[in-house]
Design a protein around this motif. Structure first.
Motif, PDB file in Angstrom:
ATOM      1  N   ASN A 148      27.192  26.465  29.091  1.00 48.40           N
ATOM      2  CA  ASN A 148      28.583  26.044  29.186  1.00 48.40           C
ATOM      3  C   ASN A 148      29.440  27.270  29.510  1.00 48.40           C
ATOM      4  O   ASN A 148      29.519  28.204  28.716  1.00 48.40           O
ATOM      5  N   PRO A 149      30.096  27.314  30.673  1.00 48.05           N
ATOM      6  CA  PRO A 149      30.875  28.501  31.051  1.00 48.05           C
ATOM      7  C   PRO A 149      32.061  28.754  30.122  1.00 48.05           C
ATOM      8  O   PRO A 149      32.588  29.866  30.072  1.00 48.05           O
ATOM      9  N   ASP A 150      32.487  27.720  29.364  1.00 50.59           N
ATOM     10  CA  ASP A 150      33.620  27.889  28.455  1.00 50.59           C
ATOM     11  C   ASP A 150      33.194  28.335  27.063  1.00 50.59           C
ATOM     12  O   ASP A 150      34.040  28.601  26.203  1.00 50.59           O
ATOM     13  N   VAL A 151      31.888  28.356  26.821  1.00 45.43           N
ATOM     14  CA  VAL A 151      31.374  28.778  25.514  1.00 45.43           C
ATOM     15  C   VAL A 151      30.405  29.928  25.755  1.00 45.43           C
ATOM     16  O   VAL A 151      29.192  29.747  25.824  1.00 45.43           O
ATOM     17  N   ARG A 152      30.969  31.109  25.923  1.00 43.89           N
ATOM     18  CA  ARG A 152      30.152  32.271  26.218  1.00 43.89           C
ATOM     19  C   ARG A 152      30.295  33.286  25.100  1.00 43.89           C
ATOM     20  O   ARG A 152      31.403  33.652  24.707  1.00 43.89           O
ATOM     21  N   PHE A 153      29.164  33.707  24.567  1.00 45.54           N
ATOM     22  CA  PHE A 153      29.147  34.745  23.551  1.00 45.54           C
ATOM     23  C   PHE A 153      28.203  35.850  23.999  1.00 45.54           C
ATOM     24  O   PHE A 153      27.254  35.600  24.736  1.00 45.54           O
ATOM     25  N   LYS A 154      28.479  37.049  23.519  1.00 43.92           N
ATOM     26  CA  LYS A 154      27.473  38.079  23.672  1.00 43.92           C
ATOM     27  C   LYS A 154      26.279  37.671  22.826  1.00 43.92           C
ATOM     28  O   LYS A 154      26.435  37.152  21.729  1.00 43.92           O
ATOM     29  N   MET A 155      25.085  37.904  23.342  1.00 40.89           N
ATOM     30  CA  MET A 155      23.874  37.442  22.647  1.00 40.89           C
ATOM     31  C   MET A 155      22.954  38.616  22.346  1.00 40.89           C
ATOM     32  O   MET A 155      23.017  39.658  23.007  1.00 40.89           O
ATOM     33  N   ARG A 156      22.119  38.422  21.346  1.00 37.21           N
ATOM     34  CA  ARG A 156      21.151  39.462  20.988  1.00 37.21           C
ATOM     35  C   ARG A 156      19.884  38.797  20.483  1.00 37.21           C
ATOM     36  O   ARG A 156      19.922  37.696  19.922  1.00 37.21           O
ATOM     37  N   PRO A 157      18.723  39.443  20.658  1.00 40.75           N
ATOM     38  CA  PRO A 157      17.475  38.881  20.147  1.00 40.75           C
ATOM     39  C   PRO A 157      17.466  38.883  18.625  1.00 40.75           C
ATOM     40  O   PRO A 157      18.221  39.614  17.979  1.00 40.75           O
ATOM     41  N   LEU A 158      16.618  38.068  18.049  1.00 41.89           N
ATOM     42  CA  LEU A 158      16.406  38.142  16.615  1.00 41.89           C
ATOM     43  C   LEU A 158      15.805  39.507  16.285  1.00 41.89           C
ATOM     44  O   LEU A 158      15.065  40.078  17.107  1.00 41.89           O
ATOM     45  N   GLU A 159      16.096  40.024  15.119  1.00 41.61           N
ATOM     46  CA  GLU A 159      15.613  41.344  14.738  1.00 41.61           C
ATOM     47  C   GLU A 159      14.093  41.383  14.756  1.00 41.61           C
ATOM     48  O   GLU A 159      13.428  40.499  14.213  1.00 41.61           O
ATOM     49  N   GLY A 160      13.561  42.408  15.431  1.00 48.13           N
ATOM     50  CA  GLY A 160      12.113  42.542  15.565  1.00 48.13           C
ATOM     51  C   GLY A 160      11.592  42.081  16.899  1.00 48.13           C
ATOM     52  O   GLY A 160      10.496  42.449  17.305  1.00 48.13           O
ATOM     53  N   ALA A 161      12.383  41.242  17.603  1.00 49.46           N
ATOM     54  CA  ALA A 161      11.958  40.733  18.910  1.00 49.46           C
ATOM     55  C   ALA A 161      12.400  41.693  20.010  1.00 49.46           C
ATOM     56  O   ALA A 161      13.502  42.237  19.966  1.00 49.46           O
ATOM     57  N   THR A 162      11.547  41.877  21.003  1.00 49.22           N
ATOM     58  CA  THR A 162      11.873  42.753  22.146  1.00 49.22           C
ATOM     59  C   THR A 162      11.559  42.008  23.441  1.00 49.22           C
ATOM     60  O   THR A 162      10.571  42.300  24.120  1.00 49.22           O
ATOM     61  N   PRO A 163      12.392  41.020  23.780  1.00 47.61           N
ATOM     62  CA  PRO A 163      12.150  40.257  25.011  1.00 47.61           C
ATOM     63  C   PRO A 163      12.390  41.117  26.243  1.00 47.61           C
ATOM     64  O   PRO A 163      12.967  42.210  26.155  1.00 47.61           O
ATOM     65  N   PRO A 164      11.959  40.662  27.416  1.00 50.65           N
ATOM     66  CA  PRO A 164      12.193  41.411  28.658  1.00 50.65           C
ATOM     67  C   PRO A 164      13.688  41.654  28.860  1.00 50.65           C
ATOM     68  O   PRO A 164      14.518  40.816  28.522  1.00 50.65           O
TER      69      PRO A 164
ATOM     70  N   GLN B  32      18.852  31.665  10.878  1.00 53.85           N
ATOM     71  CA  GLN B  32      18.533  33.041  11.259  1.00 53.85           C
ATOM     72  C   GLN B  32      17.633  33.724  10.234  1.00 53.85           C
ATOM     73  O   GLN B  32      16.640  34.364  10.590  1.00 53.85           O
ATOM     74  N   GLN B  33      17.971  33.599   8.951  1.00 56.57           N
ATOM     75  CA  GLN B  33      17.206  34.301   7.921  1.00 56.57           C
ATOM     76  C   GLN B  33      15.763  33.805   7.884  1.00 56.57           C
ATOM     77  O   GLN B  33      14.816  34.596   7.779  1.00 56.57           O
ATOM     78  N   ARG B  34      15.598  32.487   7.988  1.00 56.64           N
ATOM     79  CA  ARG B  34      14.248  31.913   7.935  1.00 56.64           C
ATOM     80  C   ARG B  34      13.412  32.284   9.162  1.00 56.64           C
ATOM     81  O   ARG B  34      12.277  32.754   9.044  1.00 56.64           O
ATOM     82  N   LEU B  35      13.982  32.076  10.355  1.00 57.93           N
ATOM     83  CA  LEU B  35      13.211  32.346  11.571  1.00 57.93           C
ATOM     84  C   LEU B  35      12.935  33.833  11.753  1.00 57.93           C
ATOM     85  O   LEU B  35      11.849  34.221  12.208  1.00 57.93           O
ATOM     86  N   THR B  36      13.905  34.664  11.407  1.00 59.10           N
ATOM     87  CA  THR B  36      13.666  36.109  11.532  1.00 59.10           C
ATOM     88  C   THR B  36      12.570  36.549  10.574  1.00 59.10           C
ATOM     89  O   THR B  36      11.698  37.356  10.933  1.00 59.10           O
ATOM     90  N   SER B  37      12.600  36.039   9.365  1.00 60.47           N
ATOM     91  CA  SER B  37      11.569  36.386   8.378  1.00 60.47           C
ATOM     92  C   SER B  37      10.188  35.968   8.869  1.00 60.47           C
ATOM     93  O   SER B  37       9.218  36.733   8.787  1.00 60.47           O
ATOM     94  N   LEU B  38      10.096  34.743   9.378  1.00 59.87           N
ATOM     95  CA  LEU B  38       8.809  34.255   9.883  1.00 59.87           C
ATOM     96  C   LEU B  38       8.354  35.067  11.086  1.00 59.87           C
ATOM     97  O   LEU B  38       7.179  35.434  11.197  1.00 59.87           O
ATOM     98  N   PHE B  39       9.291  35.358  11.990  1.00 61.13           N
ATOM     99  CA  PHE B  39       8.907  36.104  13.181  1.00 61.13           C
ATOM    100  C   PHE B  39       8.428  37.504  12.820  1.00 61.13           C
ATOM    101  O   PHE B  39       7.395  37.967  13.324  1.00 61.13           O
ATOM    102  N   GLN B  40       9.163  38.189  11.969  1.00 62.58           N
ATOM    103  CA  GLN B  40       8.787  39.556  11.629  1.00 62.58           C
ATOM    104  C   GLN B  40       7.416  39.602  10.952  1.00 62.58           C
ATOM    105  O   GLN B  40       6.604  40.484  11.225  1.00 62.58           O
ATOM    106  N   ALA B  41       7.157  38.654  10.068  1.00 61.11           N
ATOM    107  CA  ALA B  41       5.889  38.672   9.330  1.00 61.11           C
ATOM    108  C   ALA B  41       4.723  38.159  10.154  1.00 61.11           C
ATOM    109  O   ALA B  41       3.606  38.683  10.077  1.00 61.11           O
ATOM    110  N   LEU B  42       4.975  37.135  11.004  1.00 58.70           N
ATOM    111  CA  LEU B  42       3.891  36.444  11.696  1.00 58.70           C
ATOM    112  C   LEU B  42       3.662  36.913  13.133  1.00 58.70           C
ATOM    113  O   LEU B  42       2.517  36.877  13.609  1.00 58.70           O
ATOM    114  N   ALA B  43       4.716  37.303  13.824  1.00 60.17           N
ATOM    115  CA  ALA B  43       4.578  37.422  15.278  1.00 60.17           C
ATOM    116  C   ALA B  43       5.108  38.702  15.894  1.00 60.17           C
ATOM    117  O   ALA B  43       4.931  38.919  17.097  1.00 60.17           O
ATOM    118  N   SER B  44       5.758  39.562  15.125  1.00 60.84           N
ATOM    119  CA  SER B  44       6.349  40.754  15.741  1.00 60.84           C
ATOM    120  C   SER B  44       5.317  41.832  16.034  1.00 60.84           C
ATOM    121  O   SER B  44       5.511  42.665  16.921  1.00 60.84           O
TER     122      SER B  44
END
Length: 596
Positions: free
Chosen positions: A63-79, A92-104
């Motif tokens: 949506n061009p009217d809903v633009r925010f600066k964005m950032r990856p979840l902590e621990g993620a390093t996308p291209p 955020q707290q749940r997914l970041t916790s799971l990502f850091q422990a399981l997939a980072s």
């Protein structure tokens, strides 16, 4: 305002992959990840039992009217340059916790129960995890970055620093659950038939539950307006701390590479002074908040938009209103902000000078911080016209009506939107603003003013200083220099100790009627003595003639004979009448003499 959404489910594996690839990111107004080691282990245990961990909420981008600066979840390093398909609003707290422990693939930066920063790897005690009599949460253990557990003497009591040691201890790395763990498992099964059977049980009762786990997802359509996004975020976000419009606009403007936070707070590294620091040069503006500033900007912006619509042929009723409510601030474009921010900054600085002329020198003594918002906005538009004496007089009348009418105690945003255009129209010969017309000060209210919690209390104090009250000891008026140099504050005229000994009730002697601006040293010399006693002492020690002291007392609208005669009731009645007359003069309207 409509908000459409679709419920669904996403596998844990797919969600972690989307986070890693940057297809799921955070809007920049999201605060940082803060979950502790205990939270992480508890969450992992819940997933391992297929317990629900709550839905997450996403917003489709585009949506061009809903633009925010964005950032990856902590621990993620996308291209680099990866644009997300979805923004994570809640979870955020749940997914970041799971990502850091399981997939980072990295050690997890978290905090322990004492809020100390720690780095942790996570393991599952396979024996405990497959024992139905044991608490599953006890099966999840965390170890330091070197994977060695030590006792209080620093001795290693458990070592998982190699895959061989992990298998020998029967602990499975959480980081392998969603990845290729077959090499680790094969080596474990080869240890013995018992290990082979145990692996089969562990895989079925723990690993497969992780791999089959489905996360409920509520996805907001990309057509959802910004106001709805922000409201939804605040209502569902589990962090419990509301976002300010400043934080939300910071994220919005950052999408256009404008750093609102630096503009407000400054950037020390770049030697850039922020707006806040410029305003705080004036002590009266020390408590002006970023949201106050944005509200004033929004008043100017919506006024201009309204005028343009009227000029294009729209009627007054058809044109959009002047407003500065939350939803209006969120609609500010960067172009609007940049166009009016400079004028508003000057408006606040002019407001500080106006306050100094009213003898309000610090934020502590300001009756209403919020009244600065329409004042600054009006001054921003008036520009050099504010130096006109007629304009100054009208501004003063409006200001004192707001203070003594106590009209800025509630529903302030609505009053901002009325006062701002009405003030401007009044300066051009229009009718007086509603704040002037509606203001009324009931006489008995004066008796009730006892503390700084009341705007009118601060108003009386400032009014006495503005109108030339001289210090009992020095004879100096309360100019800004004397105010700071002599530590002027409001003090009792008939001292508290004396009043208590005379049996005068506190609710009477503590009224502002029995208070006046005096320096710290003068108040110390007054002490708890009767007025007749301390006046004689001051006259003798400071070599003040009796006639001069009487002149000083009159500047405080004190009945001299009553004070010198220690006649509290006569003093109180006379000063009450004089203060009411002074308030009426400031408001430039009569005070109703009978309370309703």
């Amino acid at each position: 305002m409509t908000t459409s959404f679709e419920p669904g489910k996403t596998s844990l594996s797919d969600m972690m992959r989307s986070v890693a690839e940057g297809k799921v990111q955070l809007p920049d107004f999201q605060r940082g990840w803060v979950w502790t080691d205990d939270h992480i282990r508890s969450l992992l245990a819940s997933v391992s039992l297929s317990y629900p961990i709550g839905a997450v909420m996403m917003l489709r981008t585009g949506n061009p009217d809903v633009r925010f600066k964005m950032r990856p979840l902590e621990g993620a390093t996308p291209p680099a340059g990866q644009n997300p398909d979805l923004l994570l609003l809640d979870g955020q707290q749940r997914l970041t916790s799971l990502f850091q422990a399981l997939a980072s693939g990295k050690v997890v930066d978290t905090r322990d129960s004492r809020d100390k920063a720690v780095k942790r790897w996570y393991y599952i005690d396979m024996q405990v995890a497959t024992d139905p009599e044991k608490d599953r949460e006890d099966a999840f253990i965390s170890v330091p970055e070197d994977r060695k557990v030590k006792n209080f003497r620093g001795e290693v009591i458990a070592d998982y620093s190699t895959p061989e040691l992990e298998r020998g201890a029967g602990v499975f790395p959480v980081a392998l659950i969603l990845s290729d763990y077959e090499d680790w498992a094969e080596e474990y099964r080869d240890l013995s038939h018992t290990h082979k059977d145990h692996w089969k049980k562990f895989r079925k009762s723990v690993i497969e539950l992780f791999r089959d786990y489905q996360i409920p997802v509520i996805t907001l359509d990309k057509s959802t307006p910004k106001e709805a996004v922000c409201q939804v975020f605040e209502k569902v976000n589990t962090g419990g701390v509301s976002l300010t419009v400043f934080e939300l606009l910071t994220a919005t403007f950052a999408a256009d590479d404008y750093h609102l936070r630096d503009a407000w707070y400054g950037d020390e590294a770049q030697n850039k002074v922020g707006i806040q620091q410029k305003l705080q040069h004036w002590p009266a503006l020390a408590n002006v908040e970023s949201t106050d500033f944005l509200q004033a900007v929004t008043l100017l912006s919506t006024r201009v938009h309204k005028l343009k619509k009227i000029q294009s042929g729209k009627s007054e009723q058809e044109a959009p209103g002047i407003s500065c409510k939350r939803k209006d601030i969120l609609k500010l474009t960067l172009t609007d902000y940049l166009e009016y921010a400079g004028a508003v900054e000057n408006g606040f600085l002019k407001a500080a000078k106006f306050l100094r002329f009213q003898n309000m020198f610090t934020a502590r003594d300001l009756p209403y911080r919020t009244q600065l918002i329409p004042l600054a906005a009006a001054l921003a538009v008036l520009g050099e016209r504010t130096e006109n004496v007629a304009v100054q007089d009208k501004l003063a009348q409006w200001y004192w009506c707001g203070v003594f009418g106590e009209l800025y105690a509630s529903a302030t945003e609505t009053r901002f939107a009325k006062d701002f255009p009405e003030l401007l129209a009044w300066m051009d010969g229009g009718s007086e603003p509603d704040t002037v017309r509606e203001a009324n000060f009931l006489p008995n209210r004066l008796n009730d003013l006892r503390t700084r919690n009341s705007a009118a209390y601060k108003g009386v104090y400032a009014l006495l200083m503005r109108d030339g009250a001289e210090d009992f000891r020095t004879g100096q008026a309360a100019t800004d220099t004397a105010y700071f140099d002599e530590s002027i504050d409001v003090h009792h005229i008939f001292p508290q100790t004396w009043c208590e000994k005379q049996g005068i009730p506190r609710e009477i002697f503590d009224s502002v009627i029995n208070k006046t601006p005096l320096s710290y040293k003068t108040n110390r010399k007054i002490g708890g003595s009767a007025p007749s006693s301390y006046l004689e002492k001051l006259q003798k020690e400071e070599d003040i003639h009796s006639e001069r002291m009487d002149e000083i007392l009159v500047t405080h609208i004190i009945d001299v004979s009553s004070l010198r005669g220690d006649n509290f009731q006569s003093f109180f009645d006379a000063r009450r009448a004089s203060l009411l007359a002074r308030i009426a003069q400031a408001m430039q309207k009569p005070i109703t003499q009978t309370d309703q």
